[in-house]
Design a protein around this motif. Sequence first.
Motif, short mmCIF file in Angstrom:
data_model
loop_
_atom_site.label_atom_id
_atom_site.label_comp_id
_atom_site.label_asym_id
_atom_site.label_seq_id
_atom_site.Cartn_x
_atom_site.Cartn_y
_atom_site.Cartn_z
N ARG A 1 43.31 -42.20 -32.59
CA ARG A 1 44.11 -40.97 -32.55
C ARG A 1 45.32 -41.13 -31.63
O ARG A 1 46.41 -40.66 -31.94
CB ARG A 1 43.24 -39.80 -32.11
N ARG B 1 49.14 -40.91 -32.92
CA ARG B 1 50.08 -39.98 -32.28
C ARG B 1 51.32 -40.70 -31.79
O ARG B 1 52.45 -40.23 -31.98
CB ARG B 1 49.37 -39.27 -31.12
N ILE C 1 46.99 -37.59 -37.82
CA ILE C 1 45.72 -37.86 -37.14
C ILE C 1 44.60 -37.31 -38.00
O ILE C 1 44.68 -36.20 -38.53
CB ILE C 1 45.70 -37.19 -35.75
#
Length: 492
Positions: A228, A232, A238
């Motif tokens: 994640r 990002r 995500i």
Amino acid sequence: MLPLPIRIAAIIFALTLAGCATTSNPVTGRQDRGVMSEQDEVSSGKQLHQQVLQEYQPYKNAALQSYVNSVGQKLAAQSQRPALPWTFTVLDSAEINAFAVQGGYIYITRGLMAYLGSEAELAGVLGHEIGHVAARHGARADRDQKIASGAQLLGVLAGAYLGGEQGANIGGQLVGGGAQAGFLLPRSRDHELQADRLGAEYLQRVNFDPDVMIGVIGVLRAQEIFARDEARAAGRNIDSTPTWLRTHPANNQRLDEMRKEADRHSGKYADAGRARYLQTINGMTFGDSREQGVTRGQNFYHEPLGFTLRAPDKWSIQNSASDLTILADNLQAAVAVKLSLNSRGDHDAVIRSVLQPDQGRAEKTTINGLRATNFTGNKQGRLVDATILTLGDNDFVLQKMQKAEAKGSYSRLLGDVVNSFRAVTSADSAYAKPYTIRTLMLPRSPQPLAEMARDLSRVAPQMRNAEGNLRLLNQIYPQGNLAPGQMVKTIQ
């Protein structure tokens, strides 16, 4: 790309199993009604084992295979079904997973082994999978899928350690996906928690602290956080799959359950075997293998087949033993790359055998000096848009796909992927080499991790976030420190 556990589940789903009966469950002692006999379970597992080995190659390292088998056999002997013909195989896959099929066949990928830190943690993973087989989860799932007419058991039958969070069916994503049997999912989550508890029990029996199961689940949780964070940082979507749709319980829930289980088995145990384990995996391939091709940043290199191509910024390269997919970050578009066997440069034959359109138009051209054919047509009312290229003795099919709601807005980027396809050069060879795990004793330095990260950045300049990768490998992600004089893992 179909993730490993989903592909194996699809194989299991396709097999017709017989011989259902009422038998006593070896773990609970309760009667399992409508479940196949043990003889049929072993016979089915043997068939599945051959299917697995056709789909995924065992890792070519006899010493490593022998080591994993010895750890697994010791645990299996302590299970409720010691007489099964237990088989333990390390698969040559970068995917982070382990899974079991009925009859005593257990698999772990070298991808997962890279992130484990001791023999006890390896035993924890194998013990979990042994628990699935001991409790007859595969056989019971087969019964349940017959009750749930037409249910898709993706990820349920295979008993995969990590579950559906590591990927999804790309074809399903592009056409809208398929339904899953809702009442089966909680049952699968119960199976996972039961396998965790059984794994802890087996660890205790071979004198390993069951507390290491907490560390193993922590490894999986760190993978989620890292993925994640990387998404990002790269501006990609995500994963937001709802917990209740996953076939496996959330890793936070598993951590809570395992803490309770570890407390039940508290005591004095043998050394975890960290040095022995790290010594064994020293030199193991890390990430992509040369045989399957390697991803370096947005570039993909397949030296044995002699080609390279590039993904657009923020798109992902998803590679498996049988498929290569260049996927848009929002899942709206993709290029699927396939090898056409025995077509020998006959592009019209490739169109007929691989694309199988109802009608369409072919246009001959060249791309980066390679003979190519662009084809557009339709099949059962759906657009077929593909390019066939000949490189050496092989023909490659690059099929462009985008969702209807995209309204053709990805056409240029899809074309960029196709037009990037070319032959590898001698200059590409340095990027096409796989990485390996190296273990070393950390010097007594005030900033060992920072120094290791700088070294890794020189060895692998296209690897994003060198320090993050090292932290993940050494189980200190997202924060923590390495101790001077500690044995650690790095990448070369």
